[in-house]
Design an enzyme around this catalytic site. Structure first.
Site, short mmCIF file in Angstrom:
data_model
loop_
_atom_site.label_atom_id
_atom_site.label_comp_id
_atom_site.label_asym_id
_atom_site.label_seq_id
_atom_site.Cartn_x
_atom_site.Cartn_y
_atom_site.Cartn_z
N ALA A 113 0.85 -1.20 0.00
CA ALA A 113 0.00 0.00 0.00
C ALA A 113 0.88 1.23 0.00
CB ALA A 113 -0.92 0.02 1.23
N CYS A 114 0.63 2.15 -0.94
CA CYS A 114 1.37 3.41 -1.00
C CYS A 114 0.39 4.56 -0.80
CB CYS A 114 2.13 3.54 -2.32
SG CYS A 114 1.08 3.81 -3.77
N PRO A 115 0.87 5.78 -0.60
CA PRO A 115 -0.04 6.90 -0.31
C PRO A 115 -1.11 7.14 -1.36
CG PRO A 115 2.19 7.49 0.27
CD PRO A 115 2.28 6.17 -0.41
N GLY A 117 -2.00 4.89 -3.68
CA GLY A 117 -2.67 3.64 -4.04
C GLY A 117 -2.57 3.32 -5.50
N THR A 121 2.18 0.77 -5.03
CA THR A 121 1.39 -0.36 -4.54
C THR A 121 1.55 -1.57 -5.45
OG1 THR A 121 -0.25 1.09 -3.51
CG2 THR A 121 -0.95 -1.16 -4.02
#
Length: 560
Positions: A113-115, A117, A121
């Site tokens: 999960a990245c900021p 998305g 990700t």
């Protein structure tokens, strides 16, 4: 009798499928049921050589049998299990850790999960899958993107996993992994240094407890990235609101730049939806989810209210950030330090914390923080609106270079958040420079592989094609594989091209209503103005990056 079948980590999927079939048939003939959920089971039969570490089995009868015996004599296995199953005792953490490091991990589940998305990700998920398959492991990666959980991990896969590998830059719900060995890292490290992170995972993984989720973050990452992680959690939830609102505002301009001022028209309705409602939610959502990241659900209400106040008093996105952190830490302090009798504990998350935290945040925003921050935002907006060409170019150079420095990392996200935040103040110039420059690294690397084909391997040339497409979509991370291999040449090349693009975008007075979408935003009339000069800025930066790196890159065999 309800029977649960669990595979040992070392067993293969094909074999266990066959064993399940014959065992289920034997159970049915004996009037027993094979169930899927641990809670429904009266007894658990583990197929393999070692018991799993699964606290959900506590209080259950468990029987361990090797795969060959279960397959060749399922009726006898069933009978022995019913007669000789014993009470389950979970292995100690140290015992599990020794098994993990000595025998090697066979079954791995992962969450990314990245900021935003989007890019990190899925790219980190691909890196994890590729590395695990190279080692001959079974792997399942769940992506927590903007559209929710993709490729979700089932309870059975959790139960059979040796290791939970979490690559996340934002807080994610990990409660379903309660009791499992877990290692946490960032998406960037999982993408760029996959082997290193797995080596560390085998040595440093700890048993995860859902009740203490906030405490299991690795200490070094919490200290260095805690505030950044909270901020990015807010940005990731705000982004869809801003994208939708920006595109709808752009649609209203199709009928004329000032057509929305005429009441009752479609243009006015579109402006009300995009500017009045979607953009109205932008700062409350940012603030609310920063607070949520810090204090979980009890922080959401004071965060939303604080963000609404920041918006209404003109404090803008800076006020929203301040109110989000204030709400989160106030709510967390109340949760940690206000002690109530056990009979009243249930009131804390739904009454005590929302009431007290919202009251404190509201009063602080109105009487202390609001006016000074509103003055700062007003001054910043006036400065940006009245910038002369020299200062505009300088700002464009700074933003463009920042977008290309770490390609989706903290510096990139800082520039991006700055551009997105100013959209609420109707300052569209920085956002245009940010997105244009953010497209340059991936586009430039794609161009370089075309210009200097002989200097790149076949795999790199294929990667260049993918990078070019990602660049068109405003995904800077497409250049990461090139930067990871040759950072001292790739990063400066990208920063020079990005700085040029940012400077030209500001010089041309380019305005962007939507903060994502790359070149495809051109399909929305009015989303980018002026279109042709904006394209010139992107093409110029791409050409500089592509030609520069093609010229300075050594041949493949010379690159160490």
């Amino acid at each position: 009798m309800n029977i649960l079948l669990i595979e040992d980590a070392a067993t293969g999927k094909a074999k266990t499928f066959l064993v399940r079939q014959v065992f289920a048939a034997a159970a049915a003939n004996a009037s027993h049921n094979v169930v899927e959920n641990t809670a429904d089971a009266d007894i658990a039969v583990v197929l393999g050589n070692t018991l799993p570490h699964n606290p959900q089995l506590n209080g259950k009868k468990v029987y361990l049998v090797d795969l060959e015996s279960a397959f060749s004599a399922p009726e006898k296995t069933l009978s022995d299990a019913l007669d000789h199953a014993s009470d389950y005792v979970a292995p100690t953490e140290s015992a599990v850790g020794n098994t993990l490091s000595a025998a090697g991990v066979k079954n791995i589940v992962a969450v990314t999960a990245c900021p935003t998305g989007v890019a990190h990700t899925f790219m980190s998920a691909e890196a994890i899958e590729a590395y695990a398959k190279q080692q001959g492991w079974n792997v399942k990666v769940e992506t927590r993107g903007q559209v929710g959980a993709g490729n979700p991990i089932s309870p059975e896969e959790v139960a059979g996993a040796d290791l939970v590998f979490v690559a996340a830059d934002i807080d994610v719900d990990l409660s379903k992994f309660d009791g499992k060995l877990m290692y946490r890292t960032s998406t960037g490290l999982a993408l760029k240094k996959t082997a290193q992170e797995f080596d560390k995972a085998f040595k440093e993984a700890k048993v995860f407890t859902a009740a203490a989720q906030s405490a299991v973050k690795q200490e070094v990452k919490t200290e260095k990235k805690g505030i950044y992680s909270h901020l990015m959690t807010g940005v990731s939830h705000m982004l869809p609101v801003v994208v939708a609102g920006g595109l709808i505002i752009a649609l209203s301009f199709v009928f004329g730049i000032e057509a929305f001022k005429e009441e009752g028209t479609l243009a006015a309705a579109l402006m009300q939806i995009g500017g009045g409602s979607a953009f109205g939610l932008m700062i409350p959502v940012l603030s609310g989810y920063i607070a949520y990241s810090i204090a979980d659900r009890p922080g959401l209400t004071p965060g939303l209210v604080g963000g609404m106040l920041a918006s209404s008093i003109g404090a803008g996105f800076l006020g929203g950030i301040i109110s989000g952190f204030l709400a989160g830490y106030v709510a967390k302090a109340i949760a940690d330090h206000v002690k109530l009798p056990p009979t009243m504990n249930a009131l804390k998350p739904i009454l005590i914390i929302p009431f007290l935290a919202t009251l404190v945040v509201g009063l602080v925003m109105i009487y202390i923080v609001g006016e000074p921050v509103a003055w700062i935002m007003t001054s910043m907006t006036e400065f940006l609106t009245g910038m002369q060409s020299g200062s505009a170019i300088l700002l464009g150079i700074i933003l463009g270079a920042m977008m290309c420095f770490d390609m989706g990392g903290p510096v990139n996200k800082a520039a991006y958040t700055f551009g997105v935040g100013l959209l609420a103040s109707a300052s569209y110039l920085p956002m245009a420079a940010v997105m244009a420059a953010g497209m340059v690294p991936a586009l430039g690397m794609g161009l370089a592989t075309f210009l200097a084909r002989k200097k790149f391997s076949a795999n790199e040339r294929e990667g260049g094609k993918a990078s070019f497409v990602l660049g068109l979509c405003f995904i800077s991370e497409g250049a990461i594989p090139f930067a990871a291999r040759d950072p001292m040449r790739v990063i400066p090349s990208c920063m020079i091209g990005g700085a040029l693009t940012g400077a030209l975008s500001m010089l041309f007075g380019a305005k962007l209503m939507a903060p994502h979408g790359g070149i495809f935003v051109l399909a929305i009339p009015g989303a980018i103005q002026p279109v042709l000069l904006y394209l010139v800025a992107i093409l110029a930066g791409t050409a500089v990056t592509g030609f520069l790196y093609a010229a300075i890159k050594p041949k493949e065999e010379e690159l160490v």
